[in-house]
Scaffold this motif. Sequence first.
Motif: not given
Length: 508
Positions: A180-181, A288, A329, A398, A401, A403, A405-406
């Motif tokens: 991931q991502p 990342h 992100k 979110f 996973d 996520y 920022r989300e």
Amino acid sequence: MSISITTPLYYVNDKPHLGSTYSTLAADAYARYLRLKGNDIVFVTGVDEHGQKIQRTAISKGISPSEHCNKISSQYVDLWDNWNISNDKFVRTTSKKHRRIVEEFFLRVKEKGDVRLGNQQGWYCVGCEEYKEEVGSDKEPICPIHLKKLEWRDEENLFFCLSKYQKEIEKLISNDSFIQPISRRNEIKSFVSNGLRDFSISRIDVDWGIDVPGYNGHTFYVWFDALLGYLSALIPENQDLGLDDLINLGWPADVHIIGKDILRFHAIYWPAMLMSAGLEIPKKVFGHGFLTREGQKMGKTLGNILDPQLLLEDYGEDAIRWYLLSDIKFGHDGDFQIKRFKELVNSNLANTIGNLLNRTSSMARKWFDNKVPKYSIKDTNNSLKELSLITIDEVILFYDDLYLRECSQAILKLSSSANLYLNETAPWQLVKDDANKELVAFYLYNVLETCRIIALLINPLVPNLSINILKQLHTEHHINDWSENLKWGKLLMGADLPNPHPIIQKIE
Ligand SMILES: [Zn+2]
């Protein structure tokens, strides 16, 4: 059954930088989230202390490698302490238990028939501690990362038979959730499709490392040694436990959070090593991106390195955590811009969330005797409640996973909607007529309850700020039973409301 999540084990060549802080803050947010959800987790961080680079750095400073490692390692320990990182383990690869695990692991892999002697020739970067294969015909090739001359090496090394694991690794990386991502998977796929080659796991001219049992003069290659730190981290100090005990101590890892530059080691070499030793492989490797500063790569030569300790002293934990986790992100590269940082912290945290809480709390205190308003009307058609419940579900997905920022955006959207709700319902108008008292209580309660939900949702990202909000609602204990307290209506009507104060200082 516990699960572990890890940061990289940072190389102690130099003092901690913002990149390692970023990895650690993200992992900390995820660890905090998993704990709130009720998972039994072991959050691992630590340092990688062996190798030729450390040896040379120590010599250049006129100290011994072990003095050097002690100094830098304690800087990491102090820094994570100052940032309130919630790690359960801090492993050092110079520890006794680590040496024991490395030896046991090696003997298993050797027993399996996956170790052979061979000749290693090639161009080597000591900075990367890696042979560079794509140097072309250049007579004096340089490392593309370190921009330093590569060194020619020709020596007898021990090799790990990675080539045997071609099929298994292909299968592993075709699994959508492993790397991931997902955008990072292609580079790994193309590397694997070129055919995996055995890699050398020992060095003969490096003293600062762990001796290979049975091979005089060989020490383990720093990467072989370092990856095993994820295992030895889980072994309690002074207990004679080994690889067979790991299953009860948090292995396999749920996720390794790493920088994108070390993805190949984690997504290819490491799983193959584990397969060889008969151990389970981690469920996920998350690579990342890199941080730049005002559009420029940070580096000593440019003199533009951001020191995480100074950032913490200047701006506080909440502001930096929020900016790094909410504006970049997670998984992509990010750019640290001081102007944008200040704008976002002031607008998101001080204004959108902070003012919402303070103005609502002030009105409630003024008109309801310093207490959370009570109402008895039916709360059908409660748009803010509906939105809060939707946001809770969204944010949990979110977080699952990574996520991050989300997560922050969904929380911020809920805060903006609550501000809008307050403006539209205008309790300061309604309160002028006594007949509206129930309605005013209803509106104010809804906003205060939304603030409580916001505080719970935001906790993994900015734990300190979250507690500040909950304190103002007298509900700081709600963090202990997070999932249960994320239900609507847990804010007690009629409970005392303390005098509001800013949840974060605005940055000038
Ligand atoms: Zn290099």
